[in-house]
Design a protein around this motif. Structure first.
Motif, PDB file in Angstrom:
ATOM      1  N   LEU A  13       0.827  -1.206   0.000  1.00 60.65           N
ATOM      2  CA  LEU A  13       0.000   0.000   0.000  1.00 60.65           C
ATOM      3  C   LEU A  13       0.861   1.255   0.000  1.00 60.65           C
ATOM      4  CD1 LEU A  13      -2.770  -1.217   2.445  1.00 60.65           C
ATOM      5  CD2 LEU A  13      -2.943  -0.930  -0.039  1.00 60.65           C
ATOM      6  N   TRP A  14       1.980   1.231   0.690  1.00 62.59           N
ATOM      7  CA  TRP A  14       2.911   2.362   0.709  1.00 62.59           C
ATOM      8  C   TRP A  14       3.433   2.640  -0.700  1.00 62.59           C
ATOM      9  CZ3 TRP A  14       8.158   3.154  -0.245  1.00 62.59           C
ATOM     10  CH2 TRP A  14       8.732   4.304   0.304  1.00 62.59           C
ATOM     11  N   VAL A  15       3.819   1.582  -1.416  1.00 58.46           N
ATOM     12  CA  VAL A  15       4.303   1.743  -2.797  1.00 58.46           C
ATOM     13  C   VAL A  15       3.180   2.258  -3.686  1.00 58.46           C
ATOM     14  CG1 VAL A  15       5.180   0.519  -4.838  1.00 58.46           C
ATOM     15  CG2 VAL A  15       6.135   0.019  -2.577  1.00 58.46           C
ATOM     16  N   THR A  16       1.994   1.688  -3.555  1.00 62.82           N
ATOM     17  CA  THR A  16       0.845   2.079  -4.377  1.00 62.82           C
ATOM     18  C   THR A  16       0.513   3.560  -4.225  1.00 62.82           C
ATOM     19  OG1 THR A  16      -0.075  -0.138  -4.345  1.00 62.82           O
ATOM     20  CG2 THR A  16      -1.608   1.643  -4.764  1.00 62.82           C
ATOM     21  N   GLU A  17       0.554   4.061  -3.003  1.00 56.97           N
ATOM     22  CA  GLU A  17       0.265   5.479  -2.769  1.00 56.97           C
ATOM     23  C   GLU A  17       1.231   6.393  -3.511  1.00 56.97           C
ATOM     24  OE1 GLU A  17       0.511   5.896   1.454  1.00 56.97           O
ATOM     25  OE2 GLU A  17      -1.431   4.906   1.799  1.00 56.97           O
ATOM     26  N   PRO A  25      -2.988  -7.776  -2.560  1.00 56.94           N
ATOM     27  CA  PRO A  25      -2.143  -8.631  -1.729  1.00 56.94           C
ATOM     28  C   PRO A  25      -2.283 -10.118  -2.044  1.00 56.94           C
ATOM     29  CG  PRO A  25      -3.862  -7.601  -0.404  1.00 56.94           C
ATOM     30  CD  PRO A  25      -3.940  -7.012  -1.779  1.00 56.94           C
ATOM     31  N   GLN A  26      -3.347 -10.517  -2.730  1.00 52.87           N
ATOM     32  CA  GLN A  26      -3.510 -11.918  -3.099  1.00 52.87           C
ATOM     33  C   GLN A  26      -2.670 -12.278  -4.327  1.00 52.87           C
ATOM     34  OE1 GLN A  26      -5.246 -13.884  -1.063  1.00 52.87           O
ATOM     35  NE2 GLN A  26      -5.629 -12.058   0.151  1.00 52.87           N
ATOM     36  N   ARG A  27      -2.282 -11.279  -5.115  1.00 52.27           N
ATOM     37  CA  ARG A  27      -1.572 -11.533  -6.369  1.00 52.27           C
ATOM     38  C   ARG A  27      -0.207 -10.847  -6.430  1.00 52.27           C
ATOM     39  NH1 ARG A  27      -3.872 -13.530 -10.591  1.00 52.27           N
ATOM     40  NH2 ARG A  27      -2.866 -12.091 -12.016  1.00 52.27           N
ATOM     41  N   SER A  28       0.234 -10.307  -5.310  1.00 48.39           N
ATOM     42  CA  SER A  28       1.478  -9.538  -5.277  1.00 48.39           C
ATOM     43  C   SER A  28       2.320  -9.920  -4.074  1.00 48.39           C
ATOM     44  CB  SER A  28       1.173  -8.039  -5.195  1.00 48.39           C
ATOM     45  OG  SER A  28       0.337  -7.616  -6.225  1.00 48.39           O
ATOM     46  N   VAL A  29       3.601  -9.615  -4.179  1.00 43.73           N
ATOM     47  CA  VAL A  29       4.527  -9.748  -3.061  1.00 43.73           C
ATOM     48  C   VAL A  29       5.175  -8.387  -2.870  1.00 43.73           C
ATOM     49  CG1 VAL A  29       6.705 -10.779  -2.300  1.00 43.73           C
ATOM     50  CG2 VAL A  29       4.984 -12.189  -3.439  1.00 43.73           C
ATOM     51  N   ALA A  30       5.219  -7.906  -1.649  1.00 45.55           N
ATOM     52  CA  ALA A  30       5.819  -6.612  -1.354  1.00 45.55           C
ATOM     53  C   ALA A  30       6.945  -6.782  -0.338  1.00 45.55           C
ATOM     54  CB  ALA A  30       4.766  -5.653  -0.809  1.00 45.55           C
ATOM     55  N   ILE A  31       8.102  -6.216  -0.655  1.00 44.23           N
ATOM     56  CA  ILE A  31       9.259  -6.264   0.224  1.00 44.23           C
ATOM     57  C   ILE A  31       9.648  -4.824   0.530  1.00 44.23           C
ATOM     58  CG2 ILE A  31      11.657  -7.017   0.489  1.00 44.23           C
ATOM     59  CD1 ILE A  31      11.038  -9.109  -1.739  1.00 44.23           C
ATOM     60  N   ASP A  36      14.057   2.822  11.580  1.00 44.99           N
ATOM     61  CA  ASP A  36      13.458   3.301  12.830  1.00 44.99           C
ATOM     62  C   ASP A  36      11.930   3.246  12.777  1.00 44.99           C
ATOM     63  OD1 ASP A  36      16.023   3.768  13.855  1.00 44.99           O
ATOM     64  OD2 ASP A  36      16.060   5.803  13.041  1.00 44.99           O
ATOM     65  N   GLY A  37      11.392   2.161  12.198  1.00 45.78           N
ATOM     66  CA  GLY A  37       9.953   1.933  12.169  1.00 45.78           C
ATOM     67  C   GLY A  37       9.208   2.593  11.024  1.00 45.78           C
ATOM     68  N   GLU A  38       9.868   3.390  10.201  1.00 48.59           N
ATOM     69  CA  GLU A  38       9.236   4.062   9.068  1.00 48.59           C
ATOM     70  C   GLU A  38       9.679   3.406   7.765  1.00 48.59           C
ATOM     71  OE1 GLU A  38       7.113   6.771   9.159  1.00 48.59           O
ATOM     72  OE2 GLU A  38       7.136   6.633  11.349  1.00 48.59           O
ATOM     73  N   ILE A  39       8.743   3.156   6.860  1.00 47.87           N
ATOM     74  CA  ILE A  39       9.093   2.577   5.558  1.00 47.87           C
ATOM     75  C   ILE A  39       9.849   3.624   4.746  1.00 47.87           C
ATOM     76  CG2 ILE A  39       8.225   1.630   3.392  1.00 47.87           C
ATOM     77  CD1 ILE A  39       5.808   0.569   4.948  1.00 47.87           C
ATOM     78  N   VAL A  40      11.011   3.234   4.216  1.00 47.49           N
ATOM     79  CA  VAL A  40      11.817   4.135   3.387  1.00 47.49           C
ATOM     80  C   VAL A  40      12.053   3.564   1.993  1.00 47.49           C
ATOM     81  CG1 VAL A  40      12.942   5.263   5.342  1.00 47.49           C
ATOM     82  CG2 VAL A  40      14.002   3.229   4.307  1.00 47.49           C
ATOM     83  N   ALA A  41      11.636   2.315   1.765  1.00 44.69           N
ATOM     84  CA  ALA A  41      11.766   1.707   0.443  1.00 44.69           C
ATOM     85  C   ALA A  41      10.741   0.590   0.328  1.00 44.69           C
ATOM     86  CB  ALA A  41      13.169   1.138   0.234  1.00 44.69           C
ATOM     87  N   GLY A  42      10.239   0.422  -0.880  1.00 42.66           N
ATOM     88  CA  GLY A  42       9.288  -0.659  -1.122  1.00 42.66           C
ATOM     89  C   GLY A  42       9.386  -1.150  -2.545  1.00 42.66           C
ATOM     90  N   THR A  43       9.252  -2.445  -2.704  1.00 50.89           N
ATOM     91  CA  THR A  43       9.264  -3.088  -4.015  1.00 50.89           C
ATOM     92  C   THR A  43       8.072  -4.030  -4.064  1.00 50.89           C
ATOM     93  OG1 THR A  43      11.681  -3.020  -4.041  1.00 50.89           O
ATOM     94  CG2 THR A  43      10.610  -4.503  -5.613  1.00 50.89           C
ATOM     95  N   VAL A  44       7.271  -3.910  -5.111  1.00 52.46           N
ATOM     96  CA  VAL A  44       6.115  -4.789  -5.295  1.00 52.46           C
ATOM     97  C   VAL A  44       6.335  -5.604  -6.560  1.00 52.46           C
ATOM     98  CG1 VAL A  44       3.648  -4.879  -5.807  1.00 52.46           C
ATOM     99  CG2 VAL A  44       4.495  -3.270  -4.100  1.00 52.46           C
TER     100      VAL A  44
END
Length: 147
Positions: A13-17, A25-31, A36-44
């Motif tokens: 969802l972070w990447v999508t935004e 989420p049923q058809r994707s994998v997100a890493i 420090d608890g905040e998302i700073v990178a995302g790959t879907v």
């Protein structure tokens, strides 16, 4: 706290935004990568067909262990031959970044991007991925043991 490699719908969802894409989420994998608890990178990764997978990335900061993880998944876990990354032709910084990472422009769809640019289909094969080298694999192994 520090750095943590994470996965799941929250990352997708972070990447999508940030990409105006969709995330199922049923058809994707997100890493993701948290600092420090905040998302700073995302790959879907989505639309895996046994040979290739579509990839969407948003990276504000990355670590070598994160790079090892995001390339370990498609090539060593999903066993794909090619990663496909659709990028707007107006996003020149992203095109330059993925080119440095071993992606090549394979196709272009004129006027199809949400920002009136072209969709450039950048692709990478395992042979062009330096993040599969043993020095990066050691980083993912050490990150996994510390998680």
């Amino acid at each position: 706290m520090g750095w943590n490699i994470v996965n799941g719908p929250k990352v997708g969802l972070w990447v999508t935004e940030r990409t105006q894409g969709g995330f199922d989420p049923q058809r994707s994998v997100a890493i993701g990568l948290e600092r420090d608890g905040e998302i700073v990178a995302g790959t879907v990764y989505e639309n895996w067909n046994g040979v290739s997978v579509m990839c969407h990335i948003v990276w504000q900061q990355v670590t070598p262990a994160y790079l090892a993880a995001v390339y370990d998944y498609p090539y060593n876990v999903a066993k794909v031959d090619k990663i496909i990354g659709p990028i707007s032709s107006n996003h020149t910084r992203a095109l330059a970044l993925v080119s440095k990472m071993g992606f090549l422009e394979e196709a272009r769809i004129k006027g199809a991007a949400h920002d009136s640019g072209d969709i450039v289909l950048m692709t990478q094969t395992p042979e062009r991925c330096r993040y599969l080298e043993p020095r990066y694999g050691k980083k993912i192994t050490s990150a996994a043991t510390n998680a």
